[in-house]
Design a protein around this motif. Structure first.
Motif, PDB file in Angstrom:
ATOM      1  N   TYR A 157       0.815  -1.222   0.000  1.00  0.00           N
ATOM      2  CA  TYR A 157       0.000   0.000   0.000  1.00  0.00           C
ATOM      3  C   TYR A 157       0.846   1.268   0.000  1.00  0.00           C
ATOM      4  O   TYR A 157       0.350   2.369  -0.233  1.00  0.00           O
ATOM      5  CB  TYR A 157      -0.972   0.016   1.189  1.00  0.00           C
ATOM      6  N   LYS A 174       3.265   4.574   0.646  1.00  0.00           N
ATOM      7  CA  LYS A 174       3.065   5.786   1.429  1.00  0.00           C
ATOM      8  C   LYS A 174       2.827   6.951   0.489  1.00  0.00           C
ATOM      9  O   LYS A 174       3.655   7.264  -0.368  1.00  0.00           O
ATOM     10  CB  LYS A 174       4.290   6.065   2.312  1.00  0.00           C
ATOM     11  N   LYS A 186      -3.370   3.818   2.061  1.00  0.00           N
ATOM     12  CA  LYS A 186      -3.771   3.237   3.339  1.00  0.00           C
ATOM     13  C   LYS A 186      -3.762   1.715   3.232  1.00  0.00           C
ATOM     14  O   LYS A 186      -3.963   1.150   2.146  1.00  0.00           O
ATOM     15  CB  LYS A 186      -5.154   3.731   3.771  1.00  0.00           C
ATOM     16  N   LYS A 187      -3.549   1.064   4.344  1.00  0.00           N
ATOM     17  CA  LYS A 187      -3.408  -0.386   4.368  1.00  0.00           C
ATOM     18  C   LYS A 187      -4.661  -1.079   3.863  1.00  0.00           C
ATOM     19  O   LYS A 187      -4.585  -2.169   3.278  1.00  0.00           O
ATOM     20  CB  LYS A 187      -3.089  -0.838   5.798  1.00  0.00           C
TER      21      LYS A 187
END
Length: 362
Positions: A166, A168, A173-174
């Motif tokens: 995911y 940065k 977001k995860k």
């Protein structure tokens, strides 16, 4: 067909030959490609003999390092080849057949849009898009070359056993990762410009407000062009018209900034084209505002547009794609949209001609 239109088709044929050409030997292809950049943009209008080989190398060179390119709103990776050349990688989020509903800037970036934008820029004689190719990464390659920071955003999906990451970025977001499919991650790899050619970002005068209930001045004032001409000058406004024609054809309504490179005669580059090809059934006419509000266009672009009418546009594009990529990067409705939007550009220029006569062409 006019002499100028015949020359356009000749230039396009040279381009196609350049894309097909394979150069062997000890020559540093990436360095040679950078040296070919000139005042027209990222290559001569008729192309460079290194183009085909550069495309192939970008698709096949061994990757030794993969990091998270943290700038921007969406997930991007920076890949470093064994010769230290860097390319920016945008992953595939959608199927080519997906239709992105909503506003003109809705959804994530489309990887195929970045690739097609590169080829269309060549066809239109606006070689200002960094060389962009389809690149496929395998999960082992990603794991072995990933930086420590990137590895912290990677995990194995317990259900599919696929590698997910995911990264940065502003929206990363995860809960919203991109994952390999059958151990592969497809995406668009874009040639990263050398440090001495870093583009300088400027706010686009025809940018959107990105607020649902607030219009920009250009959206409600058809005399807006007079002030833009006074502020930016005639040649720069002609640049904005070229950009809007390019953006309208690919369906990109997200050009809120533009980048210039001082070392290339302050040429405006066409960087970040991922919001293109979202909805082939909708034409966002307001992208053409610089054209229909200013009613001027460079004659060389107009001759280029006339040279690719009657289906020639998609035929040339498919011929180019068939060399290194695949015509299936676009669906049939998307090819139809290209031809339809081209006809709308013709109609807009014709409307300007009837209003201002031959002063439209510069």
């Amino acid at each position: 067909m006019s002499t100028s239109q015949s020359k356009v088709l000749k230039d396009i044929n040279v381009l196609i030959s350049n894309i097909q050409m394979k150069i062997t030997g000890k020559i540093d292809i990436f360095t040679a490609t950078v040296k070919a950049m000139n005042e027209n943009g990222l290559m001569p209008i008729y192309g460079t003999p290194f183009l085909g080989t550069t495309i192939k190398l970008m698709k096949t060179s061994r990757i030794v390092k993969t990091i998270n390119a943290i700038k921007g709103t969406q997930l991007k990776l920076m890949l470093t080849f064994e010769n230290k050349q860097e390319v920016l990688f945008k992953p595939k989020w959608y199927l080519e057949s997906d239709t992105i509903e909503g506003s003109v800037y809705a959804g994530k970036d489309r990887y195929n849009g970045e690739i097609i934008a590169f080829y269309i820029s060549l066809i239109l004689g606006l070689p200002r898009v960094p060389i962009t190719v389809k690149r496929i990464l395998d999960s082992t390659e990603i794991k072995e070359t990933a930086s420590l920071g990137l590895k912290k955003t990677m995990y194995i999906n317990s259900t599919t056993n696929e590698t997910c990451l995911y990264g940065k970025c502003y929206y990363c977001k995860k809960e919203d990762p991109v994952c390999t499919k059958s151990g592969r991650l497809e995406g668009a790899a874009m040639l990263y410009l050398p440090s001495n050619l870093k583009p300088r970002a400027q706010l686009h005068p025809w940018r959107r407000t990105y607020k649902e209930n607030k219009l920009a001045r250009w959206e409600k004032d058809n005399n807006y062009c007079k002030d833009v001409l006074a502020k930016y000058g005639f040649e720069r406004v002609l640049d904005f018209v070229e950009i809007c024609v390019f953006d309208f054809i690919i369906g990109n309504g997200d050009r809120h900034r533009y980048e210039v490179v001082e070392q290339l005669n302050n040429t405006i580059l066409l960087i970040d084209n991922g919001k293109s090809f979202g909805n082939p059934f909708k034409d966002h006419l307001d992208i053409l505002a610089p054209l229909y509000q200013c009613c001027i266009i460079r004659l060389k672009l107009w001759e280029r547009l006339k040279s690719i009418k009657g289906g020639s546009f998609t035929h040339i594009l498919q011929k180019m794609l068939d060399i290194h990529e695949s015509v299936s990067l676009l669906t049939l409705p998307q090819y139809h949209a290209l031809e339809r939007r081209l006809r709308i550009v013709y109609a807009t220029v014709t409307m300007c001609q009837k209003t201002f006569n031959e002063t439209v062409f510069k």
